[in-house]
Design a protein around this motif. Structure first.
Motif, mmCIF file in Angstrom:
data_model
loop_
_atom_site.group_PDB
_atom_site.id
_atom_site.type_symbol
_atom_site.label_atom_id
_atom_site.label_comp_id
_atom_site.label_asym_id
_atom_site.label_seq_id
_atom_site.Cartn_x
_atom_site.Cartn_y
_atom_site.Cartn_z
ATOM 1 N N LEU A 161 0.830 -1.202 0.000
ATOM 2 C CA LEU A 161 0.000 0.000 0.000
ATOM 3 C C LEU A 161 0.864 1.251 0.000
ATOM 4 O O LEU A 161 0.565 2.229 -0.704
ATOM 5 N N VAL A 193 1.106 4.321 -2.798
ATOM 6 C CA VAL A 193 0.933 5.744 -2.490
ATOM 7 C C VAL A 193 2.175 6.545 -2.861
ATOM 8 O O VAL A 193 2.076 7.711 -3.278
ATOM 9 N N THR A 250 -1.858 2.425 6.743
ATOM 10 C CA THR A 250 -2.901 1.400 6.746
ATOM 11 C C THR A 250 -4.073 1.823 7.624
ATOM 12 O O THR A 250 -5.239 1.619 7.262
ATOM 13 N N SER A 264 -5.976 4.519 5.815
ATOM 14 C CA SER A 264 -6.713 3.911 4.698
ATOM 15 C C SER A 264 -7.956 3.195 5.199
ATOM 16 O O SER A 264 -9.020 3.252 4.559
#
Length: 257
Positions: A51, A55, A85, A88
């Motif tokens: 992730l 980004v 995380t 998100s």
């Protein structure tokens, strides 16, 4: 004789019980919101590093060959993906959180208010996500391409991963909120606080305000400021357009001779 204090207790229970019930329901819905955030977080945590790579892609593609992002803190390699995380998970849980908020306040709304509430909730979520997508796919490549191209010769650009995350999270939030302008404009008109004509007459001040907000939120360059200010202005116009659906004509009865 009956004790007067015993006569007050039923009244206190009668009026106090709904308050206790509302507080209990509010607690339950807050707990459900926290629970769904934790569930999404646990589901995403296995891909926290991937992730972060996703980004950071808009910056990494412009880094000079032989350079990379760095971690200046001892715990940054763990804490930075962890923080991303968690954020998100919060962003992805927004629809469920808004649904819980809607379920809590819906019983107290009138029928005509409920008619607009659901479309407004759905559109606000979609606009927020659209703002984040616009920042990632349109704004970030331009900003990072500009920053990496103007560095002094002989200076290697190696951005700290935590500073980069703080930077992009601020922009994600700024563009997400900025894309809510049509909803705010519509609500102002629907609530009768102003009308389309009055708000439209303030358009020059709105445009100046958009560029001022863009200057304060985005990095200190004209490109990123314009990339935020222009969509804000266009979204304001969209809000005026939909505001005509609920615009209330002015009462002219007082103007009669």
């Amino acid at each position: 004789m009956t004790n007067p204090n015993t006569q007050e207790n039923p009244q206190e229970d009668q009026h106090g019980q709904p308050l206790i019930a509302h507080l209990t329901e509010l607690r339950d819905r807050l707990l459900r919101s926290v629970l769904i955030i934790l569930v999404v977080f646990v589901g995403l945590y296995s891909w926290s590093n991937e992730l972060y790579l996703f980004v950071s892609e808009p910056l990494r593609r412009f880094l000079p060959e032989g350079t990379s992002m760095i971690a200046t803190g001892v715990a940054s390699p763990f804490l930075t993906p962890f923080k991303l995380t968690l954020m998100s998970a919060i962003f992805l849980s927004v629809p469920f959180i808004l649904h819980q908020a809607w379920s809590f306040i819906a019983p107290g709304l009138y029928k005509h208010e409920k008619k607009f509430a659901v479309p407004l909730l759905v559109s606000s979520v979609l606009l927020f996500y659209s703002g984040m997508a616009f920042a990632y796919y349109a704004v970030f490549p331009i900003i990072f391409g500009f920053f990496t191209s103007i560095g002094p010769e002989g200076v290697a650009m190696m951005t700290d991963i935590n500073q980069y995350l703080d930077f992009v999270l601020k922009l994600f939030f700024a563009f997400g909120v900025a894309f809510e302008i049509p909803i705010a404009t519509f609500l102002i008109i629907a609530a009768g606080l102003s009308d389309v004509k009055s708000i439209g007459e303030k358009r020059p001040y709105v445009i100046v305000g958009c560029f001022t907000v863009g200057m304060l939120i985005t990095p200190p360059d004209v490109i990123s400021q314009t990339l935020l200010a222009v969509p804000m202005w266009l979204l304001f116009e969209v809000g005026l357009l939909f505001g005509r659906l609920v615009d209330k004509p002015e009462d002219t009865s007082n103007q009669e001779a």
